[in-house]
Design an enzyme around this catalytic site. Sequence first.
Site, short mmCIF file in Angstrom:
data_model
loop_
_atom_site.label_atom_id
_atom_site.label_comp_id
_atom_site.label_asym_id
_atom_site.label_seq_id
_atom_site.Cartn_x
_atom_site.Cartn_y
_atom_site.Cartn_z
N SER A 62 2.53 -0.86 7.36
CA SER A 62 2.51 -0.68 5.91
C SER A 62 1.23 0.01 5.45
O SER A 62 0.19 -0.06 6.11
CB SER A 62 2.63 -2.02 5.20
OG SER A 62 3.89 -2.61 5.42
N ALA A 63 1.32 0.66 4.31
CA ALA A 63 0.13 1.26 3.69
C ALA A 63 -0.89 0.16 3.41
O ALA A 63 -0.52 -0.96 3.04
CB ALA A 63 0.51 1.97 2.40
#
Length: 216
Positions: A62-63
Amino acid sequence: MMDFEEARRRLVELLVAEGIIRSEKVKRAALNVRREDFVPESERRYAYEDMPLSIGYGQTISAPHMVFLMDELLDLREGMLVYEVGAGSGYHAATIAEIMGEGRVITTEIVRDLALFAWKNLNKAGYSDRVAVIACDGVKLKLREKPDRILVTAAAPDVPHPLLELLKDGGKMVIPVGVFPQKLLVVEKRDGEIARRYVTDVAFVPLRGEWGFNRR
Protein backbone atom coordinates in the site's frame (compact mmCIF):
# COMPACT_ATOMS: atom_id res chain seq x y z
CA MET A 1 23.04 5.71 -5.07
CA MET A 2 19.70 6.88 -3.69
CA ASP A 3 19.67 8.34 -0.18
CA PHE A 4 16.78 6.31 1.24
CA GLU A 5 17.07 7.83 4.72
CA GLU A 6 16.65 11.37 3.40
CA ALA A 7 13.79 10.31 1.10
CA ARG A 8 12.07 8.63 4.06
CA ARG A 9 12.46 11.72 6.21
CA ARG A 10 10.99 13.97 3.49
CA LEU A 11 8.02 11.68 2.97
CA VAL A 12 7.29 11.52 6.70
CA GLU A 13 7.45 15.32 6.95
CA LEU A 14 4.97 15.56 4.07
CA LEU A 15 2.55 13.08 5.68
CA VAL A 16 2.77 14.96 8.98
CA ALA A 17 2.04 18.26 7.20
CA GLU A 18 -0.94 16.68 5.43
CA GLY A 19 -2.37 15.44 8.74
CA ILE A 20 -2.05 11.75 7.83
CA ILE A 21 0.51 11.08 10.56
CA ARG A 22 -0.80 12.62 13.79
CA SER A 23 0.90 10.80 16.65
CA GLU A 24 4.55 10.64 17.65
CA LYS A 25 4.52 6.83 17.85
CA VAL A 26 3.32 6.50 14.24
CA LYS A 27 5.85 9.12 13.13
CA ARG A 28 8.67 7.18 14.82
CA ALA A 29 7.57 3.98 13.09
CA ALA A 30 7.43 5.73 9.72
CA LEU A 31 10.99 6.94 10.25
CA ASN A 32 12.34 3.65 11.61
CA VAL A 33 10.84 1.01 9.28
CA ARG A 34 12.70 0.89 5.98
CA ARG A 35 10.11 0.52 3.22
CA GLU A 36 12.86 -0.17 0.68
CA ASP A 37 13.53 -3.47 2.47
CA PHE A 38 9.97 -4.68 1.83
CA VAL A 39 9.70 -4.24 -1.94
CA PRO A 40 11.22 -6.18 -4.85
CA GLU A 41 14.63 -4.95 -6.00
CA SER A 42 13.08 -3.53 -9.18
CA GLU A 43 10.82 -1.25 -7.12
CA ARG A 44 13.32 0.00 -4.51
CA ARG A 45 13.97 3.32 -6.23
CA TYR A 46 10.27 4.14 -5.81
CA ALA A 47 10.13 3.14 -2.13
CA TYR A 48 9.41 6.68 -0.91
CA GLU A 49 7.03 7.71 -3.62
CA ASP A 50 3.61 7.92 -1.95
CA MET A 51 2.00 5.26 -4.09
CA PRO A 52 1.31 1.50 -4.10
CA LEU A 53 4.04 -0.69 -5.59
CA SER A 54 3.79 -4.11 -7.18
CA ILE A 55 5.09 -7.02 -5.12
CA GLY A 56 4.07 -9.65 -7.66
CA TYR A 57 1.19 -12.14 -7.86
CA GLY A 58 -1.23 -9.30 -8.64
CA GLN A 59 -0.66 -7.80 -5.18
CA THR A 60 0.72 -4.48 -3.97
CA ILE A 61 2.34 -2.84 -0.99
CA SER A 62 0.00 0.00 0.00
CA ALA A 63 0.95 3.64 -0.43
CA PRO A 64 2.64 5.01 2.70
CA HIS A 65 -0.17 7.48 3.39
CA MET A 66 -2.66 4.60 3.52
CA VAL A 67 -0.44 2.47 5.77
CA PHE A 68 -0.08 5.25 8.32
CA LEU A 69 -3.68 6.39 8.09
CA MET A 70 -4.75 2.84 8.97
CA ASP A 71 -2.16 2.64 11.75
CA GLU A 72 -3.56 5.83 13.28
CA LEU A 73 -7.12 4.50 13.01
CA LEU A 74 -6.13 1.27 14.77
CA ASP A 75 -5.17 3.26 17.90
CA LEU A 76 -2.36 0.85 18.71
CA ARG A 77 -1.07 0.45 22.25
CA GLU A 78 1.77 -1.42 23.88
CA GLY A 79 1.05 -5.06 24.69
CA MET A 80 -1.79 -5.57 22.22
CA LEU A 81 -2.39 -8.58 20.02
CA VAL A 82 -2.97 -7.44 16.42
CA TYR A 83 -4.25 -9.71 13.67
CA GLU A 84 -3.65 -8.78 10.03
CA VAL A 85 -5.31 -10.35 7.00
CA GLY A 86 -3.10 -9.75 3.97
CA ALA A 87 0.59 -9.66 4.90
CA GLY A 88 1.77 -8.74 1.43
CA SER A 89 5.48 -7.99 1.78
CA GLY A 90 5.33 -7.64 5.57
CA TYR A 91 5.79 -3.86 5.67
CA HIS A 92 2.49 -2.98 7.33
CA ALA A 93 3.00 -5.63 10.02
CA ALA A 94 6.48 -4.22 10.68
CA THR A 95 5.09 -0.71 11.22
CA ILE A 96 2.51 -2.08 13.67
CA ALA A 97 5.18 -3.96 15.62
CA GLU A 98 7.34 -0.84 15.70
CA ILE A 99 4.48 1.34 16.96
CA MET A 100 3.56 -1.04 19.77
CA GLY A 101 7.07 -1.87 20.88
CA GLU A 102 5.93 -4.59 23.25
CA GLY A 103 3.12 -6.50 21.56
CA ARG A 104 2.36 -9.31 19.15
CA VAL A 105 1.35 -9.32 15.51
CA ILE A 106 -0.07 -12.31 13.64
CA THR A 107 -0.24 -11.69 9.91
CA THR A 108 -1.68 -14.04 7.28
CA GLU A 109 -1.16 -14.24 3.55
CA ILE A 110 -3.18 -16.40 1.16
CA VAL A 111 -0.43 -16.38 -1.50
CA ARG A 112 2.12 -18.83 -0.13
CA ASP A 113 5.11 -17.36 -1.98
CA LEU A 114 4.25 -13.90 -0.67
CA ALA A 115 3.98 -15.25 2.87
CA LEU A 116 7.55 -16.52 2.51
CA PHE A 117 8.64 -13.16 1.05
CA ALA A 118 7.04 -11.35 4.00
CA TRP A 119 8.69 -13.65 6.54
CA LYS A 120 12.12 -13.18 4.96
CA ASN A 121 11.68 -9.39 4.96
CA LEU A 122 10.48 -9.28 8.56
CA ASN A 123 13.27 -11.57 9.70
CA LYS A 124 15.93 -9.49 7.96
CA ALA A 125 14.46 -6.27 9.38
CA GLY A 126 14.49 -7.65 12.91
CA TYR A 127 10.76 -8.16 13.54
CA SER A 128 10.46 -11.93 13.40
CA ASP A 129 10.38 -12.16 17.21
CA ARG A 130 7.22 -10.03 17.32
CA VAL A 131 5.49 -10.89 14.03
CA ALA A 132 4.28 -14.37 13.09
CA VAL A 133 3.50 -15.01 9.40
CA ILE A 134 1.01 -17.73 8.44
CA ALA A 135 0.23 -18.80 4.87
CA CYS A 136 -3.54 -19.29 4.83
CA ASP A 137 -6.94 -17.72 4.19
CA GLY A 138 -6.78 -15.30 7.11
CA VAL A 139 -10.54 -14.89 7.46
CA LYS A 140 -10.90 -18.61 8.22
CA LEU A 141 -8.01 -19.02 10.66
CA LYS A 142 -9.03 -19.93 14.21
CA LEU A 143 -7.05 -18.28 17.01
CA ARG A 144 -6.89 -19.32 20.64
CA GLU A 145 -6.87 -15.68 21.75
CA LYS A 146 -9.11 -12.90 20.46
CA PRO A 147 -7.10 -9.99 19.05
CA ASP A 148 -7.41 -6.41 20.30
CA ARG A 149 -7.15 -5.11 16.76
CA ILE A 150 -7.78 -6.54 13.30
CA LEU A 151 -6.41 -5.03 10.10
CA VAL A 152 -7.56 -6.16 6.65
CA THR A 153 -5.46 -4.93 3.73
CA ALA A 154 -7.67 -6.09 0.84
CA ALA A 155 -11.23 -5.07 0.03
CA ALA A 156 -13.97 -7.51 1.04
CA PRO A 157 -17.56 -7.51 -0.27
CA ASP A 158 -18.60 -6.73 3.32
CA VAL A 159 -17.10 -7.11 6.78
CA PRO A 160 -16.55 -10.88 7.11
CA HIS A 161 -18.62 -12.39 9.90
CA PRO A 162 -15.79 -14.64 11.16
CA LEU A 163 -13.66 -11.55 11.82
CA LEU A 164 -16.47 -9.91 13.78
CA GLU A 165 -16.69 -13.07 15.88
CA LEU A 166 -12.92 -13.16 16.33
CA LEU A 167 -12.52 -9.53 17.41
CA LYS A 168 -12.14 -9.01 21.14
CA ASP A 169 -14.91 -7.09 22.89
CA GLY A 170 -13.75 -3.49 23.10
CA GLY A 171 -11.60 -4.03 20.02
CA LYS A 172 -11.34 -2.29 16.65
CA MET A 173 -11.06 -3.47 13.06
CA VAL A 174 -9.94 -1.38 10.09
CA ILE A 175 -11.09 -2.76 6.75
CA PRO A 176 -11.90 -1.64 3.18
CA VAL A 177 -15.20 -2.96 1.83
CA GLY A 178 -17.21 -2.89 -1.39
CA VAL A 179 -16.38 -2.20 -5.00
CA PHE A 180 -15.09 1.02 -6.51
CA PRO A 181 -15.21 3.35 -4.76
CA GLN A 182 -14.42 1.09 -1.80
CA LYS A 183 -15.15 2.37 1.70
CA LEU A 184 -12.57 2.33 4.48
CA LEU A 185 -14.34 1.48 7.73
CA VAL A 186 -13.46 1.44 11.40
CA VAL A 187 -15.51 -1.30 13.06
CA GLU A 188 -15.81 -1.33 16.85
CA LYS A 189 -17.20 -4.07 19.06
CA ARG A 190 -18.60 -3.18 22.47
CA ASP A 191 -20.75 -5.43 24.66
CA GLY A 192 -21.37 -7.60 21.62
CA GLU A 193 -22.70 -4.66 19.58
CA ILE A 194 -21.04 -3.67 16.30
CA ALA A 195 -20.58 -0.04 15.22
CA ARG A 196 -19.21 0.93 11.81
CA ARG A 197 -17.69 4.30 10.95
CA TYR A 198 -16.91 5.39 7.39
CA VAL A 199 -13.54 7.12 7.00
CA THR A 200 -12.84 7.69 3.30
CA ASP A 201 -13.00 6.17 -0.18
CA VAL A 202 -10.06 3.90 -1.03
CA ALA A 203 -8.71 1.56 -3.71
CA PHE A 204 -7.35 -1.81 -2.56
CA VAL A 205 -6.78 -5.12 -4.29
CA PRO A 206 -9.77 -7.46 -3.78
CA LEU A 207 -9.79 -9.91 -0.90
CA ARG A 208 -9.27 -13.50 -2.00
CA GLY A 209 -10.61 -16.63 -0.34
CA GLU A 210 -13.97 -17.84 0.89
CA TRP A 211 -15.12 -14.42 2.15
CA GLY A 212 -13.58 -12.44 -0.71
CA PHE A 213 -14.37 -11.62 -4.30
CA ASN A 214 -12.11 -14.38 -5.56
CA ARG A 215 -12.95 -17.58 -3.67
CA ARG A 216 -9.85 -19.46 -4.83
